[in-house]
Design a protein around this motif. Structure first.
Motif, mmCIF file in Angstrom:
data_model
loop_
_atom_site.group_PDB
_atom_site.id
_atom_site.type_symbol
_atom_site.label_atom_id
_atom_site.label_comp_id
_atom_site.label_asym_id
_atom_site.label_seq_id
_atom_site.Cartn_x
_atom_site.Cartn_y
_atom_site.Cartn_z
ATOM 1 N N MET A 133 -1.140 -11.712 21.824
ATOM 2 C CA MET A 133 -2.218 -11.992 20.889
ATOM 3 C C MET A 133 -3.440 -12.580 21.589
ATOM 4 O O MET A 133 -4.574 -12.235 21.264
ATOM 5 C CB MET A 133 -1.710 -12.987 19.857
ATOM 6 C CG MET A 133 -2.360 -12.860 18.539
ATOM 7 S SD MET A 133 -1.503 -11.655 17.579
ATOM 8 C CE MET A 133 -0.358 -12.711 16.750
ATOM 9 N N ILE A 134 -3.202 -13.495 22.550
ATOM 10 C CA ILE A 134 -4.326 -14.099 23.260
ATOM 11 C C ILE A 134 -5.088 -13.014 24.024
ATOM 12 O O ILE A 134 -6.318 -12.978 24.010
ATOM 13 C CB ILE A 134 -3.830 -15.210 24.204
ATOM 14 C CG1 ILE A 134 -3.361 -16.401 23.361
ATOM 15 C CG2 ILE A 134 -4.929 -15.644 25.156
ATOM 16 C CD1 ILE A 134 -2.656 -17.472 24.150
ATOM 17 N N LEU A 158 -8.098 -10.334 13.926
ATOM 18 C CA LEU A 158 -6.845 -10.673 14.605
ATOM 19 C C LEU A 158 -5.745 -10.908 13.578
ATOM 20 O O LEU A 158 -4.600 -10.497 13.761
ATOM 21 C CB LEU A 158 -7.056 -11.928 15.448
ATOM 22 C CG LEU A 158 -6.052 -12.209 16.550
ATOM 23 C CD1 LEU A 158 -6.058 -11.087 17.566
ATOM 24 C CD2 LEU A 158 -6.380 -13.526 17.233
ATOM 25 N N MET A 183 -7.761 -20.927 20.232
ATOM 26 C CA MET A 183 -8.319 -20.873 21.584
ATOM 27 C C MET A 183 -9.722 -20.290 21.630
ATOM 28 O O MET A 183 -10.368 -20.319 22.668
ATOM 29 C CB MET A 183 -7.402 -20.070 22.488
ATOM 30 C CG MET A 183 -6.048 -20.707 22.577
ATOM 31 S SD MET A 183 -5.091 -20.078 23.917
ATOM 32 C CE MET A 183 -6.186 -20.389 25.275
ATOM 33 N N LEU A 184 -10.180 -19.725 20.526
ATOM 34 C CA LEU A 184 -11.541 -19.184 20.519
ATOM 35 C C LEU A 184 -12.522 -20.334 20.291
ATOM 36 O O LEU A 184 -12.363 -21.112 19.362
ATOM 37 C CB LEU A 184 -11.688 -18.150 19.408
ATOM 38 C CG LEU A 184 -11.083 -16.793 19.715
ATOM 39 C CD1 LEU A 184 -11.077 -15.928 18.470
ATOM 40 C CD2 LEU A 184 -11.849 -16.093 20.823
ATOM 41 N N ASN A 185 -13.508 -20.428 21.151
ATOM 42 C CA ASN A 185 -14.443 -21.546 21.058
ATOM 43 C C ASN A 185 -15.636 -21.240 20.185
ATOM 44 O O ASN A 185 -16.150 -20.124 20.169
ATOM 45 C CB ASN A 185 -14.931 -21.931 22.455
ATOM 46 C CG ASN A 185 -13.865 -22.677 23.207
ATOM 47 O OD1 ASN A 185 -13.068 -23.397 22.604
ATOM 48 N ND2 ASN A 185 -13.821 -22.494 24.507
ATOM 49 N N PHE A 186 -16.054 -22.256 19.445
ATOM 50 C CA PHE A 186 -17.267 -22.154 18.651
ATOM 51 C C PHE A 186 -18.281 -23.140 19.228
ATOM 52 O O PHE A 186 -18.060 -24.344 19.167
ATOM 53 C CB PHE A 186 -16.969 -22.495 17.195
ATOM 54 C CG PHE A 186 -16.169 -21.442 16.493
ATOM 55 C CD1 PHE A 186 -16.786 -20.519 15.671
ATOM 56 C CD2 PHE A 186 -14.801 -21.364 16.673
ATOM 57 C CE1 PHE A 186 -16.058 -19.535 15.029
ATOM 58 C CE2 PHE A 186 -14.063 -20.380 16.036
ATOM 59 C CZ PHE A 186 -14.694 -19.466 15.216
ATOM 60 N N TRP A 204 -20.906 -17.613 16.268
ATOM 61 C CA TRP A 204 -19.919 -18.080 15.288
ATOM 62 C C TRP A 204 -19.428 -16.922 14.450
ATOM 63 O O TRP A 204 -18.240 -16.763 14.221
ATOM 64 C CB TRP A 204 -20.543 -19.130 14.355
ATOM 65 C CG TRP A 204 -20.536 -20.501 14.923
ATOM 66 C CD1 TRP A 204 -21.144 -20.903 16.072
ATOM 67 C CD2 TRP A 204 -19.867 -21.652 14.404
ATOM 68 N NE1 TRP A 204 -20.903 -22.224 16.287
ATOM 69 C CE2 TRP A 204 -20.129 -22.721 15.269
ATOM 70 C CE3 TRP A 204 -19.090 -21.869 13.265
ATOM 71 C CZ2 TRP A 204 -19.634 -24.000 15.053
ATOM 72 C CZ3 TRP A 204 -18.599 -23.146 13.041
ATOM 73 C CH2 TRP A 204 -18.868 -24.197 13.939
ATOM 74 N N ILE A 206 -11.379 -13.547 14.655
ATOM 75 C CA ILE A 206 -10.195 -14.197 14.094
ATOM 76 C C ILE A 206 -9.701 -13.447 12.856
ATOM 77 O O ILE A 206 -8.503 -13.212 12.690
ATOM 78 C CB ILE A 206 -10.500 -15.676 13.753
ATOM 79 C CG1 ILE A 206 -10.804 -16.448 15.045
ATOM 80 C CG2 ILE A 206 -9.329 -16.320 13.040
ATOM 81 C CD1 ILE A 206 -11.168 -17.894 14.818
ATOM 82 N N ALA A 246 -7.089 -11.056 21.512
ATOM 83 C CA ALA A 246 -8.287 -11.789 21.086
ATOM 84 C C ALA A 246 -9.361 -11.695 22.156
ATOM 85 O O ALA A 246 -10.536 -11.497 21.863
ATOM 86 C CB ALA A 246 -7.932 -13.246 20.808
ATOM 87 N N SER A 269 -17.088 -14.789 16.482
ATOM 88 C CA SER A 269 -15.762 -15.366 16.687
ATOM 89 C C SER A 269 -14.959 -15.348 15.391
ATOM 90 O O SER A 269 -13.763 -15.061 15.396
ATOM 91 C CB SER A 269 -15.867 -16.802 17.195
ATOM 92 O OG SER A 269 -16.337 -16.807 18.517
ATOM 93 N N ALA A 277 -3.615 -18.385 18.911
ATOM 94 C CA ALA A 277 -4.669 -17.628 19.601
ATOM 95 C C ALA A 277 -6.033 -17.953 19.001
ATOM 96 O O ALA A 277 -7.022 -18.099 19.722
ATOM 97 C CB ALA A 277 -4.388 -16.133 19.515
ATOM 98 N N ALA A 278 -6.070 -18.102 17.662
ATOM 99 C CA ALA A 278 -7.344 -18.399 17.001
ATOM 100 C C ALA A 278 -7.870 -19.761 17.434
ATOM 101 O O ALA A 278 -9.075 -19.953 17.572
ATOM 102 C CB ALA A 278 -7.165 -18.351 15.485
#
Lengths: 319, 260, 205
Positions: free
Chosen positions: C150-151, C184, A55-58, C174, C181, C154, C177, A52-53
């Motif tokens: 989980m997705i 999470l 899939m997070l965009n930076f 940043w 994480i 998030a 996010s 899942a992590a």
């Protein structure tokens, strides 16, 4: 860095699969012998978490974005052996469920990102954290190790592609290593930020606040020969004057004969060396060393920014 | 007669925090349905987890909990898990297998049943909760009510003689809630239910234990306890609507006169 | 979420391909991949053509919408092309480039067909049968179970954070996010505790 099917030839695929099977086997043995049973659900959930992590965009700029790989993050949060298992699960699901990364290249991908990425990365983390203790040292070590782990994995990847005769080392190595020296910066930044966030939440990771626990050196050492073997097989043939390991092994096992029948796939590596790269290995090594030092200094800066309170935390941690 | 559950002077504290339970005692006979009510943080979940040995992590020399006369300790943990089925607050945590079938089969597999026996148990358990044919479904795609039913099927598959339920209706819409209540009513096993949902308590449990700050403050007939407005307010609860005078849902089963 | 569509939609449809035993489909896909990467190339184009015909037939019988297959292929093709471009830096670069493209696309199609017609849970059963160690299979099963949970989590956390963030700078995003994480992970560790409790309560040790 997920190698698709078709880019790795049979002998390289088999060698990489054998190495990663040995690595994952070692990690599983560690898990059976030394981990509390409740780590099984923890590793399952952590694998879903890493996925899942990722899939997070930076946002990087110019419309592009990067994402986390997570090998060092997993090994800092869970320990190196658990990280190998977690990353293996992540790569397997990506391959089987999403066709991301080939089945024939699964062994290579697991070796690069799960074994090399987690164990190699953790080794660097442990070594740096030994000299720089405390919360700030932990972030510095994690950031630097993430960058190294990303670059290491990409170099292995370039080596495997060159062994397969797909992409010549002279083109693959500078391209892969160069790109991942940049991507690695993102990885380092994200990993350190996430670990800082986890620490702030008061969560106790396996070895929070103490320098590397003795047990982990044992874990790293068991994997050491495997990593060395992988580097010797995939990378050293190109990076050093030693005879190429994988070709030797392939000849011994009888692949050589088959390989010779496929001129397009496996011709002698010497053909594709770009003049200027091989002629100046010292210059390459120098550039690499300078890059590494610069990243180390950047990591130091990052650790200072993310953890301004480390001076207060250290005495508490010892108590 | 040996009580189904016997709790004697149960004390417990989490690692270095202040105590969560200060000497709770009660006993529950076989076939009883008992509600555990109290405000948030009263120690309900902690108490429930002691009933099937999930807590404490290490057992002392004098276990405070006995199931059918047998003290819960490291040696009797297997037997305790078999006898006491536990329904957790969040169904996603309890449905940990990739498919409904595998999830319901998990318990019987751990207890070492054979393949054919397991499929029979799974079929029966899914039948009991009204989810025949759900075997291949993926838990993630089920509704909250269906998830809760699958969880219950997974517990029934272990064939427990005591059911311990932690907030069974907290995620459910009114219709799923009614369905679950009817389903629980139809099961004749001993039940201990922790809930904020006092309407459910009134309908399912003739007896109630009121817990606050780690103490069992009151223990008695549900109707009498819940109708005591002063007691309810003192411990952060409210007298349920169905016990208000003249409430249309105040049916005979919740008539105070029956219990006094 | 996009991912759900791509992955779960067609697994439970019905067709002769969907009904084939999982072990057989798995073996067939592996065989296609093995042949596709092993045939020597100027001479082997015939074999690749044969494999293409085989996969096309399978795709037709499976009744998967061609647009779905095309979408999945296109999503992954950039990675293949990106890597293959490196091969252009060598003698006969173009022919190597073409052969890489052909081989990988064939393998991709095989794996997409397998994953789109087979529930992942039964794939897990197959890999358990071929002797993958139990701990790894359990980790995979748990991972698959909680992947989408989980997705979604998030996604909710990201939305909750961005709804409270007013300056949308890059540094801020940043930080946000990374915060998501971190949070999470803490949540997933907490969930692991509870899942472990639930497993123990049903007799797991």
């Amino acid at each position: 860095m997920h190698i698709p099917d078709g880019f790795i030839d049979a002998k390289t695929a088999i060698a990489a699969a054998a190495l990663s099977a040995a690595g994952v086997g070692l990690a599983l043995r560690q898990a059976r012998r030394h981990m509390p049973r409740k780590n099984v659900p923890l590793m399952g959930l952590a694998a879903a978490f890493i996925f899942a992590a990722q899939m997070l965009n930076f946002p990087v700029g110019a419309g592009t974005s990067g994402h986390l790989i997570g090998a060092v993050l997993a090994s800092v949060l869970l320990g190196p052996a658990a990280a190998v298992i977690v990353m293996t699960a992540v790569l397997s699901v990506q391959c089987l469920l999403f066709a991301d990364g080939g089945v024939s290249a699964l062994g290579a991908n697991i070796f690069n990102m799960a074994v090399m990425g987690s164990i190699g990365g953790y080794g660097i983390y442990a070594a740096v954290h030994r000299f720089c203790g405390g919360a700030r040292g932990r972030l510095l070590a994690a950031a630097f190790a993430s960058w190294c782990s990303t670059v290491l994995a990409s170099i292995c990847c370039a080596g495997e592609l060159a062994c397969s005769g797909t992409v010549p080392w002279g083109a693959g190595f500078p391209a892969m290593a160069g790109v991942h020296m940049v991507i690695g910066l993102g990885e380092a930044l994200i990993t350190a930020m996430v670990i800082a966030a986890v620490d702030r939440s008061g969560f106790q990771t396996r070895e929070n606040d103490q320098a590397v626990p003795a047990g982990h050196y044992g874990e790293i050492l068991t994997f050491g020969p495997l990593i060395a073997l992988g580097l010797a097989l995939f990378v050293s043939p190109f990076a050093s004057p030693w005879p190429d390991g994988l070709e030797k092994v392939a000849a011994m096992l009888g692949f050589e004969h088959k390989a010779a029948a496929q001129p397009v796939l496996a011709s002698p590596f010497a053909d594709y060396r770009i003049p200027g790269v091989t002629s100046a290995p010292a210059a390459t090594a120098f550039a690499g060393a300078v890059g590494t030092v610069v990243v180390f200094l950047l990591s130091l800066l990052l650790a200072r920014t993310l953890s301004p309170v480390s001076a207060e935390r250290r005495p508490a941690a010892q108590g | 007669m040996i009580p189904a559950i016997e709790v004697r002077d149960l004390r417990f504290s989490y690692h270095d925090e202040k105590a969560a339970l200060h000497g709770v005692s009660f006993s529950i006979q076989e076939g009883e349905s008992v509600a555990l009510v109290g405000p948030n943080g009263a120690g309900k979940s902690t108490l429930l987890q002691h009933l099937n040995g999930l807590l404490p992590e290490k057992f002392g020399p004098n276990p405070a909990v006995a199931i059918f006369g047998r003290p819960v300790s490291t040696e009797s943990l297997d037997e305790t898990h078999r006898k006491v089925g536990f329904l957790f607050q969040e169904s996603d945590d309890q449905l940990f297998c990739p498919t409904v079938h595998e999830d319901v089969a998990f318990g019987p597999q751990q207890f070492g049943h054979g393949e054919a026996e397991i499929s029979r148990i799974v079929r029966d358990s899914l039948g009991k909760v009204g989810l025949q044919g759900f075997d291949d479904r993926i838990p993630h795609h089920l509704s909250a009510g269906e998830k809760q039913r699958v969880c219950l099927a997974g517990i029934l598959a272990c064939e427990p003689s005591i059911l311990v339920l932690d907030e069974p209706t907290s995620d459910l819409d009114p219709r799923s809630k009614r369905g679950l209540i009817a389903l629980l009513k139809s099961l004749s096993v001993t039940k201990v239910i922790a809930s904020h949902d006092l309407e459910l308590v009134v309908q399912l449990c003739p007896r109630t234990i009121l817990l606050d700050a780690g103490h069992a403050v009151a223990d008695g007939p549900t109707i009498r306890l819940l109708a005591d407005e002063a007691l309810m307010l003192e411990h952060g609860l409210e007298k349920p609507h169905s016990l208000q005078h003249g409430h249309p849902h105040g049916n005979t089963s919740s008539n105070p006169n029956l219990f006094t | 979420m996009v991912l759900h569509d791509l992955v779960d939609h067609y697994r439970r449809d019905d067709s002769p391909i969907h009904r084939l035993p999982t072990g057989l489909k798995f073996t067939a896909a592996l065989a296609v991949v093995a042949i596709a990467i092993a045939v020597p190339l100027p001479e082997g184009w015939f074999w690749l053509g044969l494999l293409t015909a085989f996969l096309m037939t399978a795709a037709g019988v499976s009744r998967l919408p061609p647009s779905f297959l095309a979408r999945r292929l296109l999503l992954l093709e950039p990675f293949v092309i990106g890597a293959a471009v490196l091969a252009l830096f060598r003698p006969h670069g173009l022919s190597v480039f073409m052969s890489l493209l052909a081989r990988s696309t064939l393998c991709l199609l095989a794996m997409i067909l397998l994953s789109a017609t087979t529930p992942f849970a039964s794939l897990l059963g197959t890999i358990r049968k071929i002797g993958v160690p139990e701990i790894l299979v359990s980790v995979l099963a748990l991972m698959y179970r909680y992947l989408f949970v989980m997705i979604d989590e998030a996604d909710r956390m990201r939305k909750a954070r961005s709804s409270r963030t007013f300056k949308a700078g890059r540094a801020r995003s940043w930080e946000s996010s990374a915060g998501v994480i971190g949070q999470l992970f803490v949540r997933s560790a907490g969930r692991a505790e509870r899942v472990c409790g639930a497993m123990r309560a049903r007799g797991w040790r």
